[in-house]
Every structure is written in structure tokens, then in C-alpha cells.
Write an enzyme that holds these catalytic residues in place. Sequence first.
Site, mmCIF file in Angstrom:
data_model
loop_
_atom_site.group_PDB
_atom_site.id
_atom_site.type_symbol
_atom_site.label_atom_id
_atom_site.label_comp_id
_atom_site.label_asym_id
_atom_site.label_seq_id
_atom_site.Cartn_x
_atom_site.Cartn_y
_atom_site.Cartn_z
ATOM 1 C CB SER A 119 -0.369 -35.253 -3.424
ATOM 2 O OG SER A 119 0.299 -35.263 -2.193
ATOM 3 C CG ASP A 161 1.010 -32.449 0.653
ATOM 4 O OD1 ASP A 161 0.266 -32.279 1.636
ATOM 5 O OD2 ASP A 161 1.020 -33.516 0.002
ATOM 6 C CG ASP A 192 -3.226 -34.180 -0.627
ATOM 7 O OD1 ASP A 192 -2.061 -33.892 -0.288
ATOM 8 O OD2 ASP A 192 -3.608 -35.348 -0.801
ATOM 9 C CG ASP A 214 -1.332 -36.444 1.752
ATOM 10 O OD1 ASP A 214 -0.539 -35.531 1.423
ATOM 11 O OD2 ASP A 214 -1.554 -37.438 1.038
#
Length: 460
Positions: free
Chosen positions: A116, A256, A258, A260
Site C-alpha cells: 500500500s 497511494d 496500490d 485504494d
Amino acid sequence: MGNSNPATCNRQSAAMPVKRIFGTDGVRGEANVHLTPELAFKLGRYGAYHLTVGGYPAIMIGKDTRLSGDMLEAAVAAGVASVGVDVHLLGVLPTPAVAWLVSRADMAGGIVISASHNPFEDNGIKFFSDQGLKLPVEQEERIEAGILSDVDSLPRPQGRDVGKIWQATDGIRDYTEYLKTIPGGDLHGLKIVVDCANGAASGIVPGLLADLGAEVIALHCEPDGLNINDGCGSLHPRVVRQMLLENRADLGLAFDGDADRLIAIDDKGDLLDGDDLVGLLALQLKAEGKLCGNAVTVTVMSNLGLERALEKYGISVVRTDVGDRNVLEEMLRRDIVLGGEQSGHIIINCYNTTGDGAAAALALLRSLRRHGKPLSSLKFGFERYPQVLLSVPVSDKEAWRKDNELQTAIQRMQDELGRDGRLYIRPSGTENMIRIMVEGPDRDRAESMVGELKNLIIAL
């Protein structure tokens, strides 16, 4: 927090905590040090076995842009195939894209290799069910128990029964085309600054917004395996702010690694975090008659000011523990359509089953289009209560629960804060830390409380 039934012993050392693999959001650690290929293989092996019990024997795997992603992908895929389960490798994709694809395919589940917002040295592995939902804690514990066992009792098929590994090349196209179906997608006339954090959004979001008609200024969309989240993305929104002001753009979007999470910046350069976005989107959905139950779900970290402000619009706030998995579980239990975290995880469960930065961005842009006004005049303003946060290193993350003096102090502080403030303590899901948060109208008093709690935790 101050619960409960403190143990009768005072300041006795607790037993050593049981070794844990899973944290708040899957397994995370420094790649090839804590999160090794050997562990990744076992996670793939035991995860696939538990996901496919009674289900379709195939699993999708996606990853972000970290250098270690290829290494861990190979290990995870090998583990999955070793129990006779087929693997569909999606390549680099946002975490929410994997969740969405799994929920619409005949798959037993999905695996995402990503840490992440963490620096590139770290990586992580998280699982999704066949419905695109993060696994419940109980299922993670079963996977963990198998990995920690001294005996591997799982099947080892031979010959043609070994799992096959396929390259699945249509994931980006399918997810992007889906995002285009979210209502309000005509973005002609908007100038948008986008920071993709050199992560998984890089190959999707700038092109998507341009296809919908926006003028896009793209930042940090050239991942090299080492530069993910490096001074950019949702943790560093000042980069977008500067570019927005220099180019007189209509808004900025920061993702960010990834994708999400979403942090937005309005036309005046003011930042909108997850609390701001939940508030704005809640009013939009309520006006459209789509805010089921007139309620939203947030975590214990969301600002008390958001809750007080939403109350004035007849919107109730349901709080959960930290983690978008917890947010979604409560949303599904109560039939709530909108939830989120202060950090920028926004879940609109008619669009996806997890935090989805791109879907949240499109919902935000729909609001701009619907009202024909700049974001600065639409944002949900509320008085933020001072919030003091601190992480305290510890050797035992559970000892604080059993200490009489600490529990007494917690109860005293909670009584003092009353309805005008909140106190929250929790162990970190990934580090040997205790997180402290005190929120109230008086910052000095909140800082004093945090300092007292810190000293008591250090003394354990």
C-alpha cells in the site's frame, strides 16, 4: 477506551505474545527479510487451500509496482499451484481492481501483493474471497495456524493435477471500462492534477480521466520498482497542491501505491482527507436519495467534528475499529452504502467491495459536475477537534490491557472528556507499537493526556 475488568495483579509482566503473521491488512513486512519467498510460498499454499474448499479451483493474483513484487508473485503462485489450484496472473493492478475482477469472475478468490502506502522496501500479501471481500479474521487465523504448524498436511497433487499458471492480460482493460460506467463521467472542461505515487494507478487513472474529457496533468506515473510512494502520492499531497496552484487547475487527486486511497486538493489548494470526502459524498448521496439508512460508517480515528456536523443533516455515524475491512463488514451488516477512513480509504459499496481511490475520485467529480461549482464551494466544512496521536514502542502489545494503573487513568480521562472528546488506544497490527489517540476541544489538555498515557505504557 477504558474498559473493562482490569486484572487484579498490578504491573506484572504478561506472557510472551503468540507469534502473529497477519496484521490489520494482510501480511506485511520488509521484502526478503520478514516477508520472504518461503513465507510467500506458504501463504499461497495455505491461502489457496482454504479459499478453494468447495469453490472454483482458480485464484487471481495482482501486484503493485515494487521491485520485490515479481519475486513474491512467483513464490505465491508456486504455493497456489502446489495444492492443485490454477493461477491467473493479472500483473500490476490496483488492489480494488483485483477485488472487483474477482467478484465478477468464476474464481475462488484473489491475492494482492502490495504494501500500500509503505516504502518500496516493504511488501505485503492480502487475500480476497470469491465475493471480492477481505477475509474475516477467523479465516486468516486458520491460514496462519497451518503455516505455523510443524506438519504440512495439505495435498500435493502430481502430474496433470498440479495447478496451472496463466498470464491474464485483460484486467486493466476490464477494470478501466467498468470505471467509465460510473455515472457523471463527462469531464470536459476540467483541469485535473493527478499523482499516482509511481504505483498501480499509473497505467490507469491518467488515461481514464483523459478519455472522459479532462485535461490531465500527470505526476509520478513512471514506476521503476524503487520510487513507489517516494515523496509522492497520498502521503505527500503538497506536491499536487503546488502543481495545482501553478497551473490553476480545478482539483488535484493523490493516490497511494496500490490506489485504494484518495486524498483530494480543491481549487484553492486546501486538502480534503477521508473525513472530508465522506462528508461531501454523504450529502451528495442523501440529496440523490441513495444514502441508505441516512448513515455512514467510519473508524474510531475519524474526527469527532465530522460526526457532530453530519448529525445536523440527520446523518448518523457508525464507528468501527481501524481498517477498511472492518468498515465494510459494518456497512454490509447495517446496509450502509458509504464508509471510509481518515487516511483516504473510501468505500462506496455499489461500486466496489473495498477502498477504491479511482471510484471515489469519479464520485467526487460527479458532484462537481452535478452542481457546476468549484470544489472549494462544495466541500463539507466542519470544525475539526484537535487530535493528538502518538505511537509508543513496546515489547508486549497486550500488557497495557492488564495494568490497573493504566486502565484507571484511561477511565478517568474518558470521564473527563465525556461527549466532547474521545480517547482511543490500540496495538499496531504490523509493529510492536501501541497507538494512542486523544481528541477534544483543548489541544493542550489532549497533549497532556497523551503524555501521561505514554509514560504509563513505557513503565509497563
